[in-house]
Scaffold this motif. Sequence first.
Motif, PDB file in Angstrom:
ATOM      1  N   VAL A 174       0.839  -1.198   0.000  1.00 29.35           N
ATOM      2  CA  VAL A 174       0.000   0.000   0.000  1.00 29.35           C
ATOM      3  C   VAL A 174       0.876   1.252   0.000  1.00 29.35           C
ATOM      4  CG1 VAL A 174      -1.756   1.282   1.279  1.00 29.35           C
ATOM      5  CG2 VAL A 174      -1.921  -1.187   1.109  1.00 29.35           C
ATOM      6  N   ALA A 175       1.954   1.234   0.781  1.00 29.70           N
ATOM      7  CA  ALA A 175       2.867   2.384   0.813  1.00 29.70           C
ATOM      8  C   ALA A 175       3.452   2.640  -0.570  1.00 29.70           C
ATOM      9  CB  ALA A 175       3.980   2.140   1.827  1.00 29.70           C
ATOM     10  N   LYS A 231       0.907   4.195  -2.811  1.00 29.87           N
ATOM     11  CA  LYS A 231       0.734   5.625  -2.510  1.00 29.87           C
ATOM     12  C   LYS A 231       1.880   6.434  -3.105  1.00 29.87           C
ATOM     13  CE  LYS A 231      -2.951   5.279  -0.152  1.00 29.87           C
ATOM     14  NZ  LYS A 231      -3.430   5.201   1.209  1.00 29.87           N
ATOM     15  N   LYS A 232       3.078   5.866  -2.994  1.00 29.10           N
ATOM     16  CA  LYS A 232       4.253   6.567  -3.524  1.00 29.10           C
ATOM     17  C   LYS A 232       4.089   6.745  -5.030  1.00 29.10           C
ATOM     18  CE  LYS A 232       8.478   4.713  -4.149  1.00 29.10           C
ATOM     19  NZ  LYS A 232       9.743   4.055  -3.778  1.00 29.10           N
ATOM     20  N   ALA A 261       1.575   9.302  -5.945  1.00 32.12           N
ATOM     21  CA  ALA A 261       2.022  10.665  -5.652  1.00 32.12           C
ATOM     22  C   ALA A 261       3.078  11.131  -6.643  1.00 32.12           C
ATOM     23  CB  ALA A 261       2.573  10.734  -4.235  1.00 32.12           C
ATOM     24  N   ASN A 281       2.792  14.806   0.403  1.00 31.42           N
ATOM     25  CA  ASN A 281       1.934  14.032  -0.502  1.00 31.42           C
ATOM     26  C   ASN A 281       1.519  12.712   0.159  1.00 31.42           C
ATOM     27  OD1 ASN A 281       3.901  12.070  -0.872  1.00 31.42           O
ATOM     28  ND2 ASN A 281       4.774  13.130  -2.625  1.00 31.42           N
ATOM     29  N   ALA A 282       0.661  11.984  -0.547  1.00 32.32           N
ATOM     30  CA  ALA A 282       0.054  10.787   0.048  1.00 32.32           C
ATOM     31  C   ALA A 282       1.093   9.769   0.500  1.00 32.32           C
ATOM     32  CB  ALA A 282      -0.910  10.150  -0.942  1.00 32.32           C
ATOM     33  N   TYR A 283       2.200   9.708  -0.225  1.00 34.17           N
ATOM     34  CA  TYR A 283       3.210   8.702   0.116  1.00 34.17           C
ATOM     35  C   TYR A 283       3.817   8.970   1.492  1.00 34.17           C
ATOM     36  CZ  TYR A 283       7.787   6.461   0.112  1.00 34.17           C
ATOM     37  OH  TYR A 283       8.889   5.745   0.452  1.00 34.17           O
ATOM     38  N   ASN A 290       1.320   8.430   4.133  1.00 34.61           N
ATOM     39  CA  ASN A 290       1.137   6.995   4.351  1.00 34.61           C
ATOM     40  C   ASN A 290       2.185   6.468   5.325  1.00 34.61           C
ATOM     41  OD1 ASN A 290       2.521   4.323   3.355  1.00 34.61           O
ATOM     42  ND2 ASN A 290       0.338   4.057   3.096  1.00 34.61           N
ATOM     43  N   GLN A 338       1.488   4.889   8.940  1.00 34.16           N
ATOM     44  CA  GLN A 338       2.022   3.580   9.362  1.00 34.16           C
ATOM     45  C   GLN A 338       2.760   3.698  10.682  1.00 34.16           C
ATOM     46  OE1 GLN A 338       4.040   0.710   6.858  1.00 34.16           O
ATOM     47  NE2 GLN A 338       3.457   1.884   5.066  1.00 34.16           N
TER      48      GLN A 338
END
Lengths: 414, 354
Positions: free
Chosen positions: A83-84, A87-88, A91, B48-50, B53, B57
């Motif tokens: 999931v990470a 997302k990366k 982005a 940003n989303a990364y 995220n 976590q």
Amino acid sequence: MRKRLLGAAVALAFLGTAGLAAAADKIPVGHLAALTGPTSDVGVPYGQGIADALNYINKNGGVNGKQIEFETVDYAYNAPRAVATYKKWMASMKPVAIQGWGTADTEALVQFIAQDQVPYISASYSGHLTDPTGKSPKTKAPAPYNYFYGPSYSDACRGLVQWAMEDWKAKGKEGKPKFVHMGDNHPYPNAPKEACAAYAEELGFEVLNPIVYSLKPADAKAQCLSLKESGANYAYLGNTSGSNISLLNSCTTVGVQTQYLSNIWGWDENSINAAKEAGNGVAWVVGAPPWGSAVPGMKTLAAISRMSDSSGKSERPLHYIRGVCATFFMKDAMEMADKAGGITGPNIKKAMDQMKDHVPAGLEGVCTPSTWTAEDHRGTTEVSVYTSDYKDGKFTMTKMATEDVPRRAEWLGW
Amino acid sequence: MASGHTMMRCGEYRTTYQADTTIFPTPMSRYFAVGSVILLLGAPALLNAYYLNLLIQIGYYGIAALGLNIVVGFTGQISLGHAAFFGFGAFASAWLNSSLHIPVFFSIPLAGVMTLLVGLVVGIPAGRIKGLYLAIATLASQFILEDFFARADWFTGGSYGAMAAPFTVFGYTMNTDQRYFYVVLFYVVVFFLLGSNLLRTRDGRAFVAVRDHYLSAEIMGINLNKYRILSFGISSLYAGIGGALFGHYLGYVSAEGFTILLSIQFLGMIIIGGLGSVMGSLLGTAFMVLLPEVMEGVVNLVGATSPDMTQALAYVKEMAIGLSIILFLIFEPDGLAHRWKMIKAYWKLYPFSY
């Protein structure tokens, strides 16, 4: 010294987190691979197949002249890391499609990819990824952007029991054959359990209580004894190859006389070599013809293989070939999308959903003809059943049958 | 707080027990903590989303790691089953939401309470045994719960796993990283404050007494059984909350994720962060979450120049993660929290070295 080390670590951290920027005329594609972690034994060849195919496409004109820019990330079969990574990507490089891997991560991403409209071609063939609309009562959640190449785990198991029934009749045996599901109590081996048992019963099998054996290779004599006692005629092995090898070795010692049926990840060239005679006669599902088969597409496949093996000597396993097929279906969809207004996620999905008995050009005989529609993501329900025979350090693979599993509406998503 | 308002502190001036047990030892540390929370409030607008995220976590794993630190670092017990409690929380919250139709807003704390109850039951052997025996007993609970996840269709969805609905509050659906970040941040602040406060209470000090010398603790009148089981319960509550946040973030909970490997990762987090340190739990979690990402980036950079190496580099990456943990154990056995203290002491005493 310590300060210098610290400085180096900080510099590395900065370099490491720097994202990749996509150029305008390139097609960004994500590639999630399991090069390490518990599924790496089959994840490595599959991932290599995808990487080689993508490099081959780029070297031979790309997608209508456009180059695919892809990034391979090894997520070690860890769903949060998948999931990470996703997302990366969203982005930074904003992929228009993703080549993915296992059960847990694919399921975790179902909602994200639907929201972001990114077609996701996985190596998880779980039956409930086949329902894009969520209409079927068996579906837990609709999976509109999920695709995979080959029959679902459930359909593959249905094909195996269909073959088993024919085998039973061909051998002229009387009465009800006994069928047993074997596998660890895990999402992946359990995926086809109920669906397959229901069909086996319908075909006239007596379905026995499932037998649990560990996904981690271990001595399984106790399970083999219960298998022997149960008197099962056909046993479905739901685990991956490593644990199946140890099971077969244990069962040979105990003296079990059962016809084994194995799923697509449960048996391959490496397992045949490792299990030797103990693995003789295992019937399993194959999603591609073996390396070197006399089919027209083998020439292209050899050229693709040279991308990472310039000598052209290495013999690629079945998983590699399926990785190549999964990539080429995506490539063809991209070409169709390009003509229909641009290579975007929704256009690729539209193109995938229009494929009818499609075989990627150049891979005839290698990739099974597949059909996807907006209502049904069972690419194929054709199940190729092979068996292997090991003798004097060499093995042969023989095609036993091609089972056509009925495409029933109520089986969608099951 | 005799010298609370001076510019520079160069020694210990505490004269009361109250001053000795304050959450923030100096005004500076208080400003620092409040400041970082305010800074984090602005993170969704900047990152940003990364990156969000990764912070999310760190948040949900951090809460669970603090729970493990309470049982391992403060009470001196060992637990090899933390991932199972983490998973139980995730499944419980998804179940409460989908089967009993309790809004996610309430199902997360309720899942924490359910996990607490399970933790109390599993903690019963902990009241009687210790050391290696306890390690094996908790290992058993890991396997029992893992098996339960795969079998209990009504609760976990069995082999299919469970869908976890997104977090909603006042009609807002927190389904983006920008929004969910605030949910996690809220829980992190609340549970880390609770954790710090716990150690200042009678019960918290009893935990430390049990860890430091159980015989003396018993002679002082501390009920060993009660506190050992209690610490397991509290630790499970933290794991359950972390797991529930994890579940609603991913949107899908699968039994595959909560294996013994994750339990060991949790242990790695608190060892790297610092056993018995509240802040260390967060530092160690950040380290464990960020290390694979950083290594992935490094490997990609090297891999970009030599694509044939991708396979070999994947293993180099895994080895580097292992190596850094070993190096930590050798060179920084007290964890990142200790290093942080040393840095603070350096500035406090500057220009003198001690």
